[in-house]
Design an enzyme around this catalytic site. Structure first.
Site, mmCIF file in Angstrom:
data_model
loop_
_atom_site.group_PDB
_atom_site.id
_atom_site.type_symbol
_atom_site.label_atom_id
_atom_site.label_comp_id
_atom_site.label_asym_id
_atom_site.label_seq_id
_atom_site.Cartn_x
_atom_site.Cartn_y
_atom_site.Cartn_z
ATOM 1 N N ASP A 38 30.201 -8.312 1.700
ATOM 2 C CA ASP A 38 31.356 -7.886 0.898
ATOM 3 C C ASP A 38 32.642 -8.563 1.369
ATOM 4 O OD1 ASP A 38 32.604 -6.542 -1.128
ATOM 5 O OD2 ASP A 38 32.688 -4.611 -0.094
ATOM 6 N N ASN A 86 27.502 -4.528 -10.528
ATOM 7 C CA ASN A 86 28.321 -5.746 -10.587
ATOM 8 C C ASN A 86 28.369 -6.354 -11.993
ATOM 9 O OD1 ASN A 86 27.469 -6.778 -7.196
ATOM 10 N ND2 ASN A 86 29.343 -5.791 -7.927
HETATM 11 C C1 IPE Z 1 28.519 -4.244 -2.936
HETATM 12 O O1 IPE Z 1 29.771 -4.790 -3.027
HETATM 13 C C2 IPE Z 1 27.535 -5.122 -3.653
HETATM 14 C C3 IPE Z 1 27.327 -6.417 -3.039
HETATM 15 C C4 IPE Z 1 27.762 -6.797 -1.877
HETATM 16 C C5 IPE Z 1 26.532 -7.326 -3.818
HETATM 17 P P1 IPE Z 1 30.807 -4.314 -4.160
HETATM 18 O O2 IPE Z 1 32.045 -5.059 -3.918
HETATM 19 O O3 IPE Z 1 30.176 -4.441 -5.496
HETATM 20 O O4 IPE Z 1 30.938 -2.767 -3.822
HETATM 21 P P2 IPE Z 1 32.084 -1.745 -4.206
HETATM 22 O O5 IPE Z 1 32.331 -1.877 -5.680
HETATM 23 O O6 IPE Z 1 33.295 -2.111 -3.431
HETATM 24 O O7 IPE Z 1 31.546 -0.422 -3.804
HETATM 25 C C1 IPE Z 2 30.902 -9.528 -2.446
HETATM 26 O O1 IPE Z 2 32.240 -9.873 -2.519
HETATM 27 C C2 IPE Z 2 30.053 -10.341 -3.399
HETATM 28 C C3 IPE Z 2 29.565 -9.615 -4.564
HETATM 29 C C4 IPE Z 2 29.683 -8.339 -4.779
HETATM 30 C C5 IPE Z 2 28.914 -10.397 -5.598
HETATM 31 P P1 IPE Z 2 33.206 -9.217 -3.587
HETATM 32 O O2 IPE Z 2 33.205 -10.066 -4.816
HETATM 33 O O3 IPE Z 2 32.848 -7.802 -3.812
HETATM 34 O O4 IPE Z 2 34.593 -9.340 -2.857
HETATM 35 P P2 IPE Z 2 35.752 -8.253 -2.832
HETATM 36 O O5 IPE Z 2 35.140 -6.965 -2.371
HETATM 37 O O6 IPE Z 2 36.296 -8.169 -4.226
HETATM 38 O O7 IPE Z 2 36.739 -8.792 -1.859
HETATM 39 MG MG MG Z 3 33.425 -6.064 -2.950
#
Ligand code: IPE
Ligand code: IPE
Ligand code: MG
Length: 261
Positions: A38, A86
């Site tokens: 994340d 997502n």
């Molecule tokens: C969790 O990250 C899913 C992945 C790392 C693929 P998100 O960024 O989607 O999670 P939330 O929305 O902050 O809980």
């Molecule tokens: C994790 O990084 C990757 C996926 C969930 C695909 P994020 O895209 O959630 O990055 P932040 O949380 O917005 O910084």
């Molecule tokens: Mg994220």
């Protein structure tokens, strides 16, 4: 799993001041390490870059962690790449991620072959865009006979969807007369999850400072140790992994019993 001492030493040779291989007990490497990757978006935003650049940098970080886990003799590395939630992101970001998954997977296949890594997917990949699905299926087939580490990529994965699917599969077996309701125990449920052939994660790492599971492996992490770090995923690497393993090895895992120490 076995590891190559020479390659291990070489890979972790030039270490930062706070961590090195000497901090790790090689006899107690977690069998299954799982990463909730994340913070890609925030990493990019902090640098004035588009979120896509964060996702690209995140893949480089994953490559380093994959090789590190192979070197350390980890049996299973799983990584949360795309959740069932997502899909709620803007279509442009979803498209970009799907494109990036397909491209990277093709580029990385030689590395996975060289390192004898077997790929597995957690989640329903049948509904992914055609190109991405085809590349994933090709990768599955190309690595299916590999005997080294298993890399389990969670793509279109959600733990609640996974548990509902397991209930559906079990109900069908009961309806067909192949299974008695009384035989539905913990192992029957575990056997119908995407992770049926994998040991439970022992160490779960979440980057970017968030303290939640975000619908990840709810069943499987019942006794996992959690390691949370503020580092954004693109800045996570082999050293972050060693810090997480060192922390894991310092934990007293009681599993409801009393301390063995
Ligand atoms: C969790 O990250 C899913 C992945 C790392 C693929 P998100 O960024 O989607 O999670 P939330 O929305 O902050 O809980
Ligand atoms: C994790 O990084 C990757 C996926 C969930 C695909 P994020 O895209 O959630 O990055 P932040 O949380 O917005 O910084
Ligand atoms: Mg994220």
């Amino acid at each position: 799993m076995r590891y190559d001492v020479e390659k291990l030493g070489e890979f972790f040779a030039e270490h930062p001041a706070d961590i090195s291989l000497d901090d790790i007990d090689m006899a107690r490497i977690p069998r299954h390490v799982s990463c909730i990757m994340d913070g890609n978006g925030r990493w990019a935003t902090a640098r004035g870059l588009g979120r896509g650049e964060g996702h690209k940098a995140g893949i480089v970080a994953l490559q380093d962690v994959i090789t590190a886990c192979v070197r350390l003799g980890v049996d299973v590395l799983s990584a949360y790449a795309f959740s069932t939630e997502n899909w709620n992101r803007p279509q442009t970001e979803v498209n970009l991620l799907m494109h990036l998954f397909a491209k990277t997977f093709v580029d990385e296949l030689p590395l996975l072959k060289r390192e004898n890594v077997r790929v597995e997917f957690l989640g329903d990949i049948s509904v992914l865009p055609k190109k991405t699905r085809e590349v994933f299926e090709y990768g599955l087939e190309q690595t299916s006979d590999h005997t080294g580490m298993t890399l389990a990529l969670a793509v279109n994965y959600g733990a609640r969807a996974e548990l509902a699917r397991a209930a559906r599969l079990l109900a069908k077996e009961v309806a067909a007369g192949h299974l008695s309701p009384d035989d539905i125990d913990e192992s029957a449920i575990a056997d119908h999850l995407y992770t049926a052939d994998l040991p439970d994660p022992e160490l779960v790492i979440r980057t970017s400072g968030e303290m939640r599971l975000s619908n990840y492996l709810l069943w499987q992490v019942a006794y996992a140790e959690f390691y949370l770090t503020d580092t954004y995923w693109p800045d996570f690497d082999r050293w972050g992994l060693l810090r997480a393993i060192a922390a894991f090895q310092g934990r007293d895992r009681r599993f409801g019993g009393l301390s063995a120490r």
